[in-house]
Write a protein that holds these residues in place. Structure first.
Motif, mmCIF file in Angstrom:
data_model
loop_
_atom_site.group_PDB
_atom_site.id
_atom_site.type_symbol
_atom_site.label_atom_id
_atom_site.label_comp_id
_atom_site.label_asym_id
_atom_site.label_seq_id
_atom_site.Cartn_x
_atom_site.Cartn_y
_atom_site.Cartn_z
ATOM 1 N N SER A 135 0.852 -1.189 0.000
ATOM 2 C CA SER A 135 0.000 0.000 0.000
ATOM 3 C C SER A 135 0.888 1.239 0.000
ATOM 4 N N GLY A 136 0.289 2.389 -0.300
ATOM 5 C CA GLY A 136 1.037 3.634 -0.363
ATOM 6 C C GLY A 136 1.862 3.885 0.886
ATOM 7 N N GLY A 137 1.238 3.709 2.029
ATOM 8 C CA GLY A 137 1.936 3.956 3.279
ATOM 9 C C GLY A 137 3.046 2.942 3.532
ATOM 10 N N LYS D 41 -7.805 0.934 2.364
ATOM 11 C CA LYS D 41 -8.527 2.108 1.880
ATOM 12 C C LYS D 41 -8.428 2.228 0.364
ATOM 13 N N THR D 42 -7.215 2.136 -0.123
ATOM 14 C CA THR D 42 -7.027 2.228 -1.568
ATOM 15 C C THR D 42 -7.761 1.086 -2.272
ATOM 16 N N SER D 43 -7.659 -0.098 -1.682
ATOM 17 C CA SER D 43 -8.353 -1.239 -2.295
ATOM 18 C C SER D 43 -9.853 -0.992 -2.370
ATOM 19 N N PHE D 86 -5.601 9.249 -7.889
ATOM 20 C CA PHE D 86 -4.815 8.103 -7.449
ATOM 21 C C PHE D 86 -3.769 8.516 -6.424
ATOM 22 N N GLN D 87 -3.528 7.597 -5.488
ATOM 23 C CA GLN D 87 -2.500 7.871 -4.489
ATOM 24 C C GLN D 87 -1.146 8.108 -5.169
ATOM 25 N N GLU D 88 -0.875 7.362 -6.246
ATOM 26 C CA GLU D 88 0.389 7.565 -6.964
ATOM 27 C C GLU D 88 0.213 8.526 -8.141
ATOM 28 N N LEU D 157 -11.136 10.295 -3.945
ATOM 29 C CA LEU D 157 -9.833 10.927 -3.736
ATOM 30 C C LEU D 157 -9.030 10.117 -2.736
ATOM 31 N N ASP D 158 -7.811 9.718 -3.151
ATOM 32 C CA ASP D 158 -6.968 8.886 -2.288
ATOM 33 C C ASP D 158 -5.838 9.748 -1.723
ATOM 34 N N GLU D 159 -6.013 10.223 -0.524
ATOM 35 C CA GLU D 159 -5.027 11.089 0.137
ATOM 36 C C GLU D 159 -4.568 12.208 -0.788
#
Ligand SMILES: Nc1ncnc2c1ncn2[C@@H]1O[C@H](COP(=O)(O)OP(=O)(O)OP(=O)(O)O)[C@@H](O)[C@H]1O
Ligand SMILES: Nc1ncnc2c1ncn2[C@@H]1O[C@H](COP(=O)(O)OP(=O)(O)OP(=O)(O)O)[C@@H](O)[C@H]1O
Ligand SMILES: [Mg+2]
Ligand SMILES: [Mg+2]
Lengths: 287, 226, 234, 287, 226
Positions: A135-137, D41-43, D86-88, D157-159
């Motif tokens: 995951s991102g974290g 969360k992202t999942s 996306f988070q990335e 929205l992911d972070e």
């Protein structure tokens, strides 16, 4: 002692003046750098690391010249003995978590140290995972401990806690401070998080452009919007869904509301530090 | 009918040696072209591609002239190293190296260029040398490109014919490779031998390719998403 | 493509055919195109519908194969027989086959006996002369007689077995020196010609043109040209 | 109305139970999702978007079935009319800032809307820059407005504010709320930032694993460590290097210290909201 | 001496047509191989590589047999489409397409595989179709790979010889391409013509390559770092 006095024309249309940085950092200091998005924080770290060439100036570290525009000295990044936590992480996709660490470690036999790094980031169970499955974290945690793995002399961190939840970030902040004291490396941490800016640090540096939309020379001036007080807790009592903490600061008695969990950790006669920045207030216990 | 396994074995040997050598030579050249910027780089890139443009038999003809003991290069090799490149296996290897150069360089270069630059930076920041970075970080992350380069080189050398025909001299056991044997068979209207050679060549190559692709799929699992 | 008369020529006969064509065209306007290749390739192409009208093969076998497959209008007929020579462009003595034992001669170019009649002839001659075993390791094989010539001209080989017609050609007349190999030592290198089915499928003009050229090969003028180039004619 | 009831075995060694999510979200709601790093969360966002297939369950949006494990319905992501940050980030490297926006926009003629998006993120001057030449924060801003450019029905929205400094993040939060009201899209925001969690939102969802190290079914329960009070400012006066604000909340009078800049914006009789979470206190003006 | 420009022009035409057609055919095949996973994928990948393994003249021989009006496929084309593939320019194009297929597919596939998967996801999330995503997002981000595919295909077709010699039949103006003309000249010991053809071919190719690489450098500036 790190002495930085450099200039770099960053091709931005925002400011018409180049980025100018003049800094003196003592060996083993913990320095936080902050500033608005796009002001040049990452660029500054990259110049210190040797990944970006300043237009002019000098970078000197412990009497060794790393960069000097005049006599064209530019020590290769490999010889600067750094740890760098990149804003975009830059993990090695072909290696598992453990392989990333082993590759980074100077001494692969230092297993117990690597285990410790995995432990403080709760990454033990992910040791044989590739970065793409994290995951991102989790990726961000790996980036942090990869930089720590080689026990660097200077640690550069570019917003290393941005993807972490509050508790985990606090845990890592604490662990980082412990390692910092233990291994005696100099730390330069780029962050916009009040928890970093208000922490117990040796220096706070703001990168800021002047009011004339010029990028001003930067120095060791503390932020204008930050301040802190130290006081003693008198009372803690419940109030509606929250708690109120009474704190004596010099002649004043402050009454600050707080959440139940924080209140639990507060007891009369404790000393606390109250820091405030940009409308946010932070309570932290002293000693 | 006139079939034996020698030419096939020779072909596989030639292809294997060429592929391995070209990988060794190709990596530094490709990384140089991928990462350095300098004036005249396009010229160097165009030169690397040139062996492609000349018909193989023509390339072979010029190599024949160059390698010939009549001429400077050939004479030099002959007198100083006692090395004769015409009509010898070493000559075939050198010819194939030149001929297949672009098939290795191009994919490797494209693969390296497509990598995020900060991988290299991250490795350097950990004190790693250029060499270690290349072998432990960059190359393992361009496996499909390496595979492409190796498959193109291997298969192309296996099928190579024009150059070999020209500088080989069709010597049993040293320069009579499979492609020549098939050609010979077709020319002498011995279609049965030609069919058998072709079939065996195809089956061997097919198996090799199959194994390579199968392995690759298993090895290249960095970007699995849930 | 009705206009062009297309003549498929084995590589060793290309020079003489070029002269024949020029001589023939003096009395016969109309375009003639020469397709020069190895006999094997030309045979495969003809069997699969190549638009050629006449095939001048390097030997009888290829011509027979085509005829037997029903792709020719005429039976194969010998138009000339080639002569084998030993040739060098280097400063080496090539007085006879025995000279090949000379250690100064390190490599000998021979056309592949599998695909080229001159190769068969050379090997037969060497065996009959009893020196094949002793010089076997010096031999390198060329795919065709023209490749043998290239080996020799580039200096890659020291001596070569080639056709008299080659060393007599205008291009090479003054290059190097050569000796004819005694015709007792090898079977005659008979070369056959056929008119192909394609000529019959085209318009009658073209068939006539093809027949005229075919006839011309056996005319006095044609024979003189063959002889000039070093062929035997009957 | 969005109804989510799904299950997915996330291949993690951390918890032995699969991720289970049961959620009901009203159309046009603003929902914040938080939880520890690696909790899923992202999942969850990826499953809502159709980028990750749940093992079983149903996703229903406005009476339309997006996913149903039983009858194998799985609406392609293109038909879900989403905006996804996306988070990335996943910016298009080949396009400039403006080209990224134009590609995303449904209606490229909607120039004034795109201009507005550039303005609220201070990105006007960067319109013809490629992503690789942007700073981390600038890239993140582009990712946010790219998702907004097509005026989605549901915004994921992911972070999205993790790399932005406090002021800029606050500015974006405010603008996002305005757009949310104006365009009436449903918003699902993943964040660990107290400024999101404590904001004026319709729902707060915590993804959390149980104490038996199991990933618990999640629902609409508010966080334990969060609370807020509303009061009226009585006085603002200087104290040492800071200011003290007196706020009347019901029967209590709180005395909260703050930095000079925030103090400038506070005036007697103003209503303020005081939110606290995990030891942090936030003052925000109402109305 | 016997030099004229016709074969050169024919060669350039053939290479250009082949490159353009293969790019069109190659993109869907490469993206299929890059993004889909299915059983037997390795088999398909091996098949795509096979044209490489057979010596060109042998491949040419089998194509000759297949295209021949004597046989089913050739007869079918002849009677239904009035299309003759042996000894015609269209036959050369088809032969070159088969022969050069792997040179286009391999680099494209490797390039697509190396892309971060979230680029595709991001485009889909914006409601874009697979096609639009391919042309506006994926392909523009693998320019070096596309260039590699095009250069390898173009140059390789230009130098192609074995297949063309076999199925072309060396007919002036329709199948006598430059590589054949050079071969012819060498075969007839007319080395001067051969040298001139080769030189002109090299110069033209060199200029084309130089322009391509120069353009590519300018176009591919996504990842400029300060
Ligand atoms: N391809 C994969 N293979 C195995 N595990 C995976 C894979 N992808 C994700 N995971 C695991 O699934 C869990 C949930 O991941 P997810 O990205 O949803 O977490 P998250 O809540 O967004 O975390 P963060 O706050 O760190 O971004 C993580 O523990 C992660 O390690
Ligand atoms: N290659 C480049 N070309 C042009 N401008 C660039 C390039 N790289 C960076 N910049 C500009 O330089 C400025 C400083 O960038 P930098 O990444 O150092 O900012 P930062 O302070 O780290 O910002 P953030 O907090 O958003 O990460 C930015 O305005 C950015 O747009
Ligand atoms: Mg930055
Ligand atoms: Mg996440």
């Amino acid at each position: 002692m790190i002495k930085i006095s450099i200039e770099k024309a960053i091709p931005t249309t925002l400011y018409s003046q180049p980025l100018r940085v003049n800094l003196e950092i003592g060996t083993g200091e913990f320095v936080v750098i902050y500033g608005k998005s796009g002001v040049g924080k990452t660029s500054l770290l990259r110049m210190i690391a040797g990944l970006l060439k300043p237009d002019q100036g000098v970078i000197e570290v412990n009497q060794q010249i790393w960069f000097n525009h005049l006599n064209k000295v530019n020590l290769p990044i490999q010889k600067r003995h750094l740890g760098f936590v990149f804003q975009e992480l830059a993990l090695f996709p072909n290696m598992t978590v453990m392989e990333n660490l082993l590759y980074a470690a100077n001494n692969p036999k230092d297993q117990s140290y690597l285990q410790r790094l995995l432990n403080i980031t709760d990454m033990q169970s992910l040791r044989s995972r590739k970065p793409a499955t994290l995951s991102g974290g989790q990726q961000q945690r790996l980036a942090i401990i990869r930089a720590l793995a080689r026990k660097p002399t200077i640690l550069l961190l570019d917003e290393p806690f941005s993807s972490l939840d509050y508790q985990l970030a606090q845990q890592l902040r604490a662990e980082l401070k412990i390692l910092h004291k233990e291994l005696k490396f100099t730390t330069l941490l780029v962050s916009h998080d009040p928890n970093d800016i208000n922490g117990q640090i040796d220096q706070l540096v703001e990168l800021k452009h002047g009011n004339a939309h010029q990028l001003r020379g930067t120095a060791l001036h503390p932020t204008q919007n930050k301040s802190s007080l130290i006081g003693k807790i008198l009372r803690v009592y419940p109030f509606e869904s929250a708690f109120i903490i009474e704190i004596a600061v010099n002649q004043e008695i402050l009454k600050v509301p707080t959440d139940p969990k924080t209140a639990q950790g507060c007891h009369p006669n404790q000393m606390v530090q109250i820091t405030f920045i940009d409308g946010q207030i932070l309570l932290s216990q002293l000693g | 009918m006139d079939f034996n396994f020698q030419p096939l074995i020779l072909s596989l040997e030639l292809s294997l040696i060429t592929t391995v050598l070209l990988l060794i030579i190709g990596i530094p050249i490709a990384s140089f072209l991928a990462f350095k910027t300098f004036r005249g780089k396009s010229i160097l890139e165009a030169i690397v591609s040139l062996p492609l443009v000349l018909p193989p038999s023509v390339l072979g003809f010029y190599l024949l002239v160059a390698f010939s003991p009549n001429n400077f290069f050939g004479k030099f090799l002959d007198s100083y190293f006692n090395l004769r490149l015409v009509f010898s296996f070493s000559g075939l290897v050198l010819g194939s190296l030149i001929y297949s150069l672009p098939f290795m360089i191009h994919p490797l270069q494209a693969g390296l260029q497509a990598l995020a630059p900060n991988l290299k930076e991250a490795s350097y920041s950990l004190g790693k040398s250029k060499k270690e970075t290349m072998f432990k970080v960059l190359l393992p992350n361009i496996k499909p490109a390496i595979l492409t380069g190796m498959v193109l080189t291997f298969a192309h050398t296996l099928g190579e014919f024009g150059v070999v025909l020209m500088i080989g001299g069709n010597l049993e056991g040293s320069t009579k490779v499979a492609s020549i044997a098939i050609y010979d068979a077709v020319e002498s209207l011995d279609f049965r031998s030609a069919h058998i050679y072709s079939l065996v060549l195809i089956i061997i190559s097919f198996v090799i390719l199959l194994i390579t692709y199968g392995l690759n799929k298993r090895l290249f699992d960095n970007r699995v998403h849930l | 493509d009705g206009q062009n008369l297309r003549i498929a020529v084995a590589a060793n006969a290309q020079f003489v055919t070029d002269s024949l064509k020029k001589a023939f065209q003096k009395g016969h306007p109309g375009k003639i195109e020469l397709i020069v290749s190895s006999s094997g390739k030309l045979t495969a192409q003809i069997e699969h519908g190549a638009p050629y009208d006449i095939f001048m093969s390097a030997d009888m076998l290829y011509a027979k194969t085509i005829f037997n497959a029903g792709n020719a209008l005429t039976k194969p007929k010998v138009y000339a027989a080639g002569k084998l020579v030993l040739w060098t462009t280097k400063d080496l003595p090539v007085t006879g086959l025995d000279a090949l034992k000379n250690p100064a001669i390190k490599s000998i170019a021979v056309a592949s006996p599998k695909t080229a009649p001159y190769g068969v002839a050379a090997i037969t001659a060497l065996k009959k002369a009893g020196i094949y075993a002793s010089i076997k390791n010096k031999i390198v094989f060329g795919e065709s007689i023209s490749q043998v010539n290239q080996y020799q001209l580039s200096g890659a080989t020291d001596v070569a077995f080639t056709a008299l017609s080659i060393v007599q050609s205008p291009e090479l007349r003054h290059k190097g020196k050569w000796t004819e190999i005694s015709s007792n030592l090898y079977e005659p290198i008979d070369q056959g010609v056929i008119i192909l089915k394609h000529a019959g499928n085209a318009n009658s003009d073209q068939l006539k043109q093809a027949k005229d050229f075919y006839q011309f090969l056996f005319s006095a003028q044609g024979k003189a040209i063959f002889t000039y180039f070093g062929y035997n004619v009957k």
